[in-house]
Scaffold this motif. Structure first.
Motif, short mmCIF file in Angstrom:
data_model
loop_
_atom_site.label_atom_id
_atom_site.label_comp_id
_atom_site.label_asym_id
_atom_site.label_seq_id
_atom_site.Cartn_x
_atom_site.Cartn_y
_atom_site.Cartn_z
N SER A 1 -33.94 38.54 77.32
CA SER A 1 -33.05 39.37 78.13
C SER A 1 -33.80 40.55 78.73
O SER A 1 -33.61 40.92 79.89
CB SER A 1 -31.87 39.82 77.26
OG SER A 1 -31.35 41.02 77.71
N GLN A 2 -34.69 41.14 77.94
CA GLN A 2 -35.49 42.26 78.43
C GLN A 2 -36.48 41.79 79.50
O GLN A 2 -36.77 42.51 80.45
CB GLN A 2 -36.26 42.91 77.27
CG GLN A 2 -35.39 43.69 76.31
CD GLN A 2 -34.75 44.89 76.98
OE1 GLN A 2 -33.54 44.84 77.26
NE2 GLN A 2 -35.51 45.92 77.27
N LEU A 3 -36.97 40.59 79.30
CA LEU A 3 -37.90 40.02 80.28
C LEU A 3 -37.21 39.93 81.64
O LEU A 3 -37.77 40.28 82.69
CB LEU A 3 -38.35 38.63 79.82
CG LEU A 3 -39.20 37.82 80.80
CD1 LEU A 3 -40.52 38.53 81.08
CD2 LEU A 3 -39.47 36.42 80.26
N MET A 4 -35.98 39.49 81.59
CA MET A 4 -35.18 39.36 82.81
C MET A 4 -35.02 40.71 83.48
O MET A 4 -35.13 40.84 84.70
CB MET A 4 -33.81 38.82 82.41
CG MET A 4 -33.16 38.05 83.46
SD MET A 4 -34.20 36.67 83.97
CE MET A 4 -33.25 36.16 85.38
N LEU A 5 -34.76 41.71 82.66
CA LEU A 5 -34.58 43.07 83.17
C LEU A 5 -35.85 43.51 83.90
O LEU A 5 -35.79 44.08 85.00
CB LEU A 5 -34.31 43.99 81.97
CG LEU A 5 -33.67 45.34 82.22
CD1 LEU A 5 -32.34 45.16 82.91
CD2 LEU A 5 -33.48 46.07 80.90
N LYS A 6 -36.97 43.23 83.32
CA LYS A 6 -38.22 43.69 83.91
C LYS A 6 -38.56 42.92 85.18
O LYS A 6 -39.05 43.48 86.15
CB LYS A 6 -39.33 43.63 82.87
CG LYS A 6 -39.22 44.83 81.97
CD LYS A 6 -39.88 44.75 80.64
CE LYS A 6 -39.41 45.98 79.83
NZ LYS A 6 -40.01 46.10 78.52
N MET A 7 -38.25 41.64 85.15
CA MET A 7 -38.49 40.84 86.35
C MET A 7 -37.57 41.30 87.48
O MET A 7 -37.99 41.38 88.63
CB MET A 7 -38.22 39.38 86.05
CG MET A 7 -39.42 38.69 85.50
SD MET A 7 -39.43 36.98 86.01
CE MET A 7 -40.83 36.40 85.09
N LEU A 8 -36.36 41.58 87.13
CA LEU A 8 -35.40 42.02 88.14
C LEU A 8 -35.87 43.33 88.76
O LEU A 8 -35.81 43.51 89.98
CB LEU A 8 -34.01 42.18 87.50
CG LEU A 8 -32.87 42.52 88.43
CD1 LEU A 8 -32.73 41.49 89.53
CD2 LEU A 8 -31.56 42.63 87.66
N ALA A 9 -36.34 44.22 87.91
CA ALA A 9 -36.84 45.50 88.41
C ALA A 9 -37.99 45.28 89.38
O ALA A 9 -38.04 45.88 90.46
CB ALA A 9 -37.28 46.37 87.24
N LEU A 10 -38.89 44.42 88.99
CA LEU A 10 -40.05 44.15 89.85
C LEU A 10 -39.60 43.52 91.17
O LEU A 10 -40.07 43.90 92.25
CB LEU A 10 -41.03 43.23 89.12
CG LEU A 10 -42.34 42.90 89.85
CD1 LEU A 10 -43.06 44.17 90.26
CD2 LEU A 10 -43.23 42.04 88.97
N ALA A 11 -38.69 42.59 91.08
CA ALA A 11 -38.19 41.93 92.29
C ALA A 11 -37.52 42.95 93.21
O ALA A 11 -37.75 42.95 94.42
CB ALA A 11 -37.22 40.83 91.91
N GLN A 12 -36.71 43.82 92.62
CA GLN A 12 -36.02 44.83 93.43
C GLN A 12 -37.02 45.76 94.08
O GLN A 12 -36.91 46.08 95.27
CB GLN A 12 -35.05 45.62 92.57
CG GLN A 12 -33.77 44.85 92.28
CD GLN A 12 -32.82 45.62 91.40
OE1 GLN A 12 -33.19 46.64 90.83
NE2 GLN A 12 -31.60 45.13 91.28
N ALA A 13 -37.99 46.20 93.30
CA ALA A 13 -39.01 47.09 93.86
C ALA A 13 -39.74 46.40 95.01
O ALA A 13 -39.97 47.00 96.07
CB ALA A 13 -40.00 47.50 92.76
N SER A 14 -40.05 45.14 94.82
CA SER A 14 -40.77 44.41 95.86
C SER A 14 -39.93 44.28 97.12
O SER A 14 -40.42 44.50 98.23
CB SER A 14 -41.16 43.02 95.34
OG SER A 14 -41.99 43.15 94.20
N HIS A 15 -38.69 43.91 96.93
CA HIS A 15 -37.82 43.77 98.10
C HIS A 15 -37.65 45.10 98.82
O HIS A 15 -37.62 45.15 100.05
CB HIS A 15 -36.45 43.24 97.66
CG HIS A 15 -36.41 41.76 97.53
ND1 HIS A 15 -35.75 40.94 98.42
CD2 HIS A 15 -36.97 40.93 96.61
CE1 HIS A 15 -35.89 39.68 98.05
NE2 HIS A 15 -36.63 39.64 96.95
#
Lengths: 205, 205
Positions: free
Chosen positions: A182-196
């Motif tokens: 679940s935390q992994l997802m959180l971190k990936m989401l953050a990275l994806a958002q930052a990238s977008h």
DNA sequence: CCTCTAAGATAGAGCCACTATCCAATGAAT
DNA sequence: ATTCATTGGATAGTGGCTCTATCTTAGAGG
């Protein structure tokens, strides 16, 4: 070994170990006589599990006691793991008055999962409803992508827990695994958002 | 409106509102005179944000203050949202001595994300390393599936936050959204695991 | 015999997020 | 004009939780 060594080998103070004994998280050592008890490797492992559940998964003492008590009562491993799920999912959460959706059921059909566990399915249905009520729409193709990803990892995690030699190990693997994913997802989401965000605002191509 | 009405309309006791004022989470109302202040709709919204960050996202007072202070200081919205990410990701976590992996970087390349935000990427790299060190292996195709799912939602979330009329709204959308997606994953994973377990143990086809 | 450590009981500490109380000031209501 | 409600400001107290410390009694090994 006795209490002092148990403390030294786990890095947990004797006072805390006594606390866990009082709270019934750690089974008492074998009483050699009235003022001496002997602990085993199992106690060390148990303390490590308690630490992980407390400080990584952030469960409270009562939740940990509930899980470990089942294990100590000799409950079947699957039942114990179901309890781990229930606690980690925090089914006590009060979702209030949202109108349920059946999106979770749709996911079950889509993935062709046997739909026996109504606890987890209800939790999913409720959660999706809450998100919708907060204005976070979840199109079916997103749920498809999420569930596909999770479908792959579930089989693998199951192998891991099945490979655990003790129920205690299985508890640790299951609880920590769920939390970490679940935390992994959180971190990936953050990275994806930052990238977008970068792509959208920094490069007006 | 004055304090009493603010309290009635948000369901938060005057004592708590005073507490938030003291802690600098809620800007003071406009002082009509020495013993009367007037609050606006913005204060209502702000209180709702505080409630959501406290009781849904489970941030503590200090974390909330850090975020809202930036907003009140007129920091650019992107900077505030970066702070929200940092707090929600809990970058203060001490991962200890794990040997980093570059799996996060690989994900960035795979998704063709611009790799500017090193905070989020580092967090992902560290997290994957921690999982590996716990014996939770993450094959590239799983990371592929996760990141693909998240890639889709990131654009959408960005639309939502961009559509927010105020920075306060954007904070709420971003923080709650991240938390909810992560919880969604947890619930899906639980359901997937339950389903796999049933398939494996209940139907010995 | 002296010291170490145990179990068991009880009390205290420290953090956090409130919650309550008291105060002087002051405009509004009657 | 006097009473009432409410404010800001200050300070203290509460309740939940997880430890942490102290004290007592008692047995074992050197």
């Amino acid at each position: 070994m006795q209490l002092k060594e148990l403390s030294e080998r786990t890095g947990i103070t004797p006072a805390s170990i006594k606390y866990y004994l009082r709270e019934g998280l750690l089974p008492p050592g074998e009483a050699v006589h009235a003022t001496r008890a002997s602990y085993t490797e199992r106690h060390i492992k148990r303390l490590q599990i308690i630490q992980a559940l407390r400080h990584i998964v952030h469960l409270n003492i009562e939740q940990i006691r509930g899980i470990l008590a089942m294990a100590d009562d000799g409950a079947p491993r699957l039942a114990v793991l179901a309890q781990v799920q229930r606690v980690v999912l925090d089914l006590a959460v009060d979702d209030g008055d949202v109108t349920r959706t059946r999106a979770g059921d749709a996911v079950v059909r889509l993935r062709n999962w046997p739909d026996a566990d109504s606890d987890a399915r209800d939790a999913l249905n409720r959660h999706i409803a809450v998100m919708e009520s907060l204005g976070i729409t979840l199109p079916m193709d997103l749920l498809d992508a999420y569930s596909r990803a999770v479908d792959g990892v579930a089989g693998f995690d199951l192998d891991l827990t099945a490979a655990s030699t003790s129920t205690d190990d299985a508890i640790l693997t299951a609880a920590v695994g769920m939390h970490m994913h679940s935390q992994l997802m959180l971190k990936m989401l953050a990275l994806a958002q930052a990238s977008h965000a970068i792509r959208r605002f920094d490069s007006p191509t």
